[in-house]
Design an enzyme around this catalytic site. Structure first.
Site, mmCIF file in Angstrom:
data_model
loop_
_atom_site.group_PDB
_atom_site.id
_atom_site.type_symbol
_atom_site.label_atom_id
_atom_site.label_comp_id
_atom_site.label_asym_id
_atom_site.label_seq_id
_atom_site.Cartn_x
_atom_site.Cartn_y
_atom_site.Cartn_z
ATOM 1 N N LYS A 76 -9.812 -28.976 105.719
ATOM 2 C CA LYS A 76 -10.660 -29.672 104.757
ATOM 3 C C LYS A 76 -10.335 -29.204 103.339
ATOM 4 O O LYS A 76 -10.193 -29.994 102.422
ATOM 5 C CB LYS A 76 -12.120 -29.400 105.109
ATOM 6 C CG LYS A 76 -13.104 -30.204 104.327
ATOM 7 C CD LYS A 76 -14.512 -29.980 104.856
ATOM 8 C CE LYS A 76 -15.528 -30.480 103.847
ATOM 9 N NZ LYS A 76 -16.889 -30.124 104.188
ATOM 10 N N GLY A 116 -17.047 -28.801 108.409
ATOM 11 C CA GLY A 116 -15.885 -28.546 109.269
ATOM 12 C C GLY A 116 -16.247 -28.546 110.749
ATOM 13 O O GLY A 116 -15.575 -29.181 111.573
#
Ligand code: F6P
Length: 545
Positions: free
Chosen positions: A204, A265
């Site tokens: 990410k 995440g």
């Protein structure tokens, strides 16, 4: 956050005093219908919590606590796209990733166009790769895919790739590399042909040290072995919320799949983070996974708390942790394909709720998240179950099994499930001294021997557990199962008053590691650290080469 002075909390405290001394044995003897009244069904899932130390009244009181904590309002805020991850000023919209259409969460803030476009691109890419049309260097079709990521960029897709391996593409290899230890990547590379290998760098932030090390080493391996110009275009794709960083790494802008800051995440497997999974199982099965999760989302939003799987599961955890004093929760899958579920749930639960400060910045007045741990149940029986049975600690367990085997072989499945049910029953009901004595008499043991052995043969029982029986381990059921745990974590966070979507606690170690690394290379810098770290660095410097 002080929940402890509330009316609902006090009612539960009083209730605990009423029932705490009643053993599970007695509860079952008194109420033969408990297996029906303390169970919930959702499509292919049967959730049996009759072996928890509760009675039906407990569930009502726990639901009152959830109501008092404002669960309905918080759920509305999450699904409505409010920035409930306040410390990072972010919405929490992983539920959008399983929606089939928009607008969602609202007309004004509709994330669905980009979600659906990304899903379309993923499916197109996965189909091309699965059908041999995705070509590597000099036109050879890609045969192996390596997902490079860690934490939420690894655990979910890896867990589900293993869980769904019975429907995986028959010839494509899908591998996962997360560890900074080169002992994971280096041996894998030895088995791969650079001309036919694709790396998916999933991060990410695109700064995570482990992922960047592995991605750089993979790139160096390609450069060294393609015997030609470095060909990142055909051998790398990225999944990230920071596309410019992936492009600087050398990945073409067209090979970058986006994720967004409104997906945490550990909640991201439904997004392009699941690309390797989609490649393994195909877009259709991936769609079923999303559909299963979406069905659970609907159930979570609409079912009354007392009949709501995530709410009941969460509140049982609160009961065990805060009213019975459990410090841990064991996850025990009786299914080889769920091997990675415990590690996945460790991140989901402990990174979300492993906190002691509330949303309001004040210390929590009660203990939050238990230590989540676990292992394949059948293997665990021959390792750590001794402690569960006779260690004298309260260890609530989640037993998880599927009725059908994906890899049937003779009577294995029936024997496996018999073990699963035997363990939860033995943990709940134990064996009294009278029963143990009677058994030894029947075995013909001498009286003196019976007296000697008796203390070792008694099982206290009363160890609480839930059993999640799945009809089968298919994509839709797994989607529902994972969404169930996600919402469980959310509910618990609401009750404890926690922001379940930040993770500041992981930062300190990362920063210190970045300071120590130069000192391992240059001894003169070691003096900046504590005596223990200095000594460890000295030892490493002596033995490293
Ligand atoms: O260090 C923890 C963490 O930030 C997790 O929350 C996250 O899932 C993981 O690292 C990987 O982060 P990224 O996807 O940014 O590489």
């Amino acid at each position: 956050m002080n929940r402890i002075n509330s009316a609902a909390w006090a009612a539960l405290e009083a209730h605990r005093s009423e029932i705490a001394s009643t053993q599970l044995r007695e509860l079952f003897a008194k109420d033969p219908a408990r297996a029906d009244s303390l169970a919930l069904a959702f499509e292919g899932i049967h959730f049996d919590f009759s072996k928890q130390r509760v009675i039906p009244k407990t569930i009502g009181l726990l639901a009152d606590l959830a109501r008092e904590a404002g669960l309905a309002e918080w759920t509305g805020r999450m699904f409505g796209g409010e920035r409930i991850n306040a410390s990072e000023e972010r919405s929490v919209l992983h539920v959008a990733l399983r929606q089939a259409t928009g607008p969602f969460p609202s007309n004004d803030f509709d994330v669905m166009p980009e979600v659906l476009e990304t899903r379309r691109r993923m499916a197109e890419f996965a189909e091309r790769l699965r059908s041999g049309q995705c070509l590597g260097h000099k036109g050879a079709p890609i045969r192996n895919v390596v997902n490079i990521g860690i934490g939420g960029s690894d655990l979910g897709p890896k867990m589900l790739c293993h869980a769904l391996r019975s429907i995986a593409h028959p010839t494509l290899g899908v591998h996962f590399v997360s560890n900074l230890d080169s002992a994971q990547l280096a041996p894998l590379l030895q088995t791969l042909d650079p001309r036919t290998t694709l790396f998916i760098v999933v991060s990410k932030t695109f700064t995570t040290q482990e992922t960047m090390f592995n991605a750089l080493s993979a790139r160096a391996w390609l450069a060294a072995n393609l015997g030609d110009e470095l060909d990142t275009a055909n051998h790398f794709v990225a999944v990230t919320a920071k596309p410019e960083r992936a492009v600087s790494f050398g990945i073409g802008a067209g090979s970058v799949f986006p994720i967004w800051d409104w997906v945490g995440g550990r909640y991201s497997l439904w997004s392009a983070v699941g690309l390797a999974l989609m490649i393994a199982i195909g877009p259709h099965a991936f769609g079923e996974l999303l559909a299963g999760a979406q069905r659970m989302d609907e159930h979570f939003r609409s079912a009354p708390f007392e009949k709501n799987l995530p709410v009941v599961m969460a509140m049982l955890g609160i009961w065990n942790t805060n009213f019975l004093g459990a410090a841990t929760n064991a996850v025990l899958p009786y299914n080889e394909s769920l091997q990675y579920l415990p590690s996945y749930l460790q991140q989901l639960e402990m990174e979300s709720n492993g906190k002691s400060v509330g949303r309001d910045g004040l210390p929590l007045s009660v203990q939050a998240c238990p230590v989540v741990w676990g292992e394949l149940g059948n293997n665990g029986q021959h390792a750590f179950f001794q402690l569960l049975h006779q260690g004298g600690r309260l260890v609530p367990c989640d037993f998880i099994a599927a009725a059908r085997s994906d890899f049937p072989l003779g009577d294995h499945q029936a024997a496996l499930l018999a073990n699963c049910f035997a363990q939860s029953a033995a943990l709940a009901f134990g064996k009294t001294a009278d029963e143990a004595r009677q058994q030894m008499i029947e075995e013909g043991l001498a009286a003196a021997k019976i007296d000697e052995l008796l203390p070792h043969k008694v099982f206290a029982g009363n160890q609480p557990s839930s059993t999640l029986m799945l009809a089968r381990l298919d994509a839709q059921t797994l989607g529902a199962l994972i969404a169930l745990y996600e919402h469980k974590v959310f509910v618990q966070g609401v009750v404890w008053g926690i922001n379940s979507f930040d993770q500041w606690g992981v930062e300190l170690g990362k920063a210190v590691a970045n300071r120590i690394l130069p000192a391992i290379k240059d001894a003169s810098l070691a003096k900046n650290f504590d005596a223990s770290t200095q000594r460890l660095i000295a030892f490493v410097r002596e033995h490293m080469v």
